[in-house]
Write a protein that holds these residues in place. Structure first.
Motif, short mmCIF file in Angstrom:
data_model
loop_
_atom_site.label_atom_id
_atom_site.label_comp_id
_atom_site.label_asym_id
_atom_site.label_seq_id
_atom_site.Cartn_x
_atom_site.Cartn_y
_atom_site.Cartn_z
N LYS A 172 -8.96 1.52 -1.20
CA LYS A 172 -8.99 0.97 0.16
C LYS A 172 -10.31 0.25 0.42
O LYS A 172 -10.38 -0.75 1.12
CB LYS A 172 -8.84 2.10 1.20
CG LYS A 172 -7.41 2.32 1.65
CD LYS A 172 -7.27 3.53 2.58
CE LYS A 172 -8.33 3.67 3.66
NZ LYS A 172 -8.18 4.92 4.44
N LEU A 173 -11.39 0.81 -0.15
CA LEU A 173 -12.72 0.25 0.07
C LEU A 173 -13.11 -0.79 -0.98
O LEU A 173 -14.17 -1.41 -0.88
CB LEU A 173 -13.76 1.37 0.05
CG LEU A 173 -13.67 2.37 1.21
CD1 LEU A 173 -14.43 3.63 0.88
CD2 LEU A 173 -14.23 1.73 2.47
N GLY A 174 -12.29 -0.93 -2.00
CA GLY A 174 -12.64 -1.84 -3.08
C GLY A 174 -13.70 -1.27 -3.99
O GLY A 174 -14.46 -2.01 -4.63
N PHE A 175 -13.76 0.04 -4.09
CA PHE A 175 -14.78 0.70 -4.90
C PHE A 175 -14.16 1.09 -6.24
O PHE A 175 -13.10 1.72 -6.29
CB PHE A 175 -15.28 1.95 -4.17
CG PHE A 175 -16.44 2.63 -4.83
CD1 PHE A 175 -17.74 2.30 -4.47
CD2 PHE A 175 -16.24 3.61 -5.79
CE1 PHE A 175 -18.82 2.93 -5.07
CE2 PHE A 175 -17.33 4.25 -6.40
CZ PHE A 175 -18.61 3.90 -6.03
N ALA A 176 -14.83 0.70 -7.34
CA ALA A 176 -14.30 0.98 -8.68
C ALA A 176 -14.92 2.27 -9.22
O ALA A 176 -16.09 2.30 -9.58
CB ALA A 176 -14.60 -0.19 -9.61
N ILE A 177 -14.13 3.30 -9.30
CA ILE A 177 -14.64 4.63 -9.69
C ILE A 177 -15.01 4.70 -11.16
O ILE A 177 -14.27 4.21 -12.01
CB ILE A 177 -13.58 5.71 -9.41
CG1 ILE A 177 -13.24 5.75 -7.92
CG2 ILE A 177 -14.05 7.07 -9.90
CD1 ILE A 177 -12.17 6.76 -7.58
N SER A 178 -16.15 5.29 -11.45
CA SER A 178 -16.43 5.60 -12.85
C SER A 178 -16.53 7.09 -13.10
O SER A 178 -16.27 7.56 -14.19
CB SER A 178 -17.69 4.87 -13.33
OG SER A 178 -18.83 5.41 -12.73
#
Lengths: 161, 161
Positions: A141-147
């Motif tokens: 939703k936030l455009g955050f790419a999880i690592s």
DNA sequence: AGGGATATGTTATATATTAACATTTTACCA
DNA sequence: TGGTAAAATGTTAATATATAACATATCCCT
């Protein structure tokens, strides 16, 4: 050979010797598969971590090892821990600066822990897609790419209630 | 007066002076309401924390304070941090041993963070009932009574992609 | 057996946090 | 309004956690 079926780790009465044995066997297999070296030091550290389901600090490991070999220095333990983490054999509990054996080291995975304030045991959730999905949804939703992710829940475990 | 509407903290270009001002004003109001004392030291530490959205370590705060007052010792900062945490004005990021300003200190709440590996900023999720619900559901399935939670996601923020 | 890669040993230091006690400041009320 | 208890801050020291840097040993391959 299928893995031993065992009650969740919060169940205070369980055959813990089997936990240790399984963990070591799994570690041997993982390392064989990865082509990494499960040296006796690494094995010893893993065994010490598996003495219980309570996360242990690096320095308590150093103390334990010093009973067996006098001049055990921090890097010895930190290197073993680094190796074990890289091979998915232990997890670090960030909120405790401590380490606990991974209960399903077969492949890399995100982990979530429930940590009991009473008995100090940490239980790793298995197959908890629910939490992972919730996190993934929020992130996208936030455009955050999880690592990577750290999920550590504290409270009172069922056996301690 | 309604709170300033502002883009999420990961938006690299925003009027950060307003973030700081709002945070300090909110802190004054919180402390007035709680009957706790927002002393100048505590205010100064909070201001320093709010210099950016990057979590800062206790020692970097000590260094900053030493530029203003030579002999600032660790307890000074740790006490201020303790106060600010108790009053929900800052959060501790366990995986970084660092502290970041709370973006909605009005009342106590569980926090979840997304932390960018590129710009080092931490964004606190607002109203993320989705993750909280997932965690609550898992816990109750296991009979685990939650008292606190740590959720810290690392990766790359939208502005850095 | 030679030699590079990996692991371990060793010394020192960096970073993070708390304990314990002394002094100052604040709030409050007699 | 000045005495006093509580709260805050100052100060010194210790403890806890983690890594850097370099030396030596061991392993694996050809």
């Amino acid at each position: 050979m299928s893995p031993t079926v065992r009650p969740p780790s919060f169940t205070h009465k369980h055959n813990h010797a089997a936990c240790i044995a399984d963990a070591i066997k799994a570690a041997e297999q993982c390392c064989a598969q990865n082509g990494t070296r499960f040296t006796s030091q690494r094995r010893r550290v893993l065994e010490l971590i598996w003495q219980s389901h309570k996360p242990v600090t690096a320095y308590s490991l150093i103390k334990s090892l010093r009973k067996e070999k006098e001049n055990t220095e921090p890097p010895t333990v930190y290197r073993a821990l680094e190796f074990l983490q890289e091979n998915n054999l232990v997890h670090r509990i960030e909120s405790l600066n401590a380490f606990v054996g991974c209960e399903h080291p077969e492949k890399e995975h995100r982990s979530q822990f429930m940590i009991c304030n009473q008995c100090d045991q940490a239980m790793e959730l298995r197959n908890s897609r629910r939490i992972e999905n919730a996190i993934s949804t929020e992130a996208s939703k936030l455009g955050f790419a999880i690592s990577s992710s750290t999920v550590e829940i504290t409270g009172i475990c069922p056996s301690c209630q």
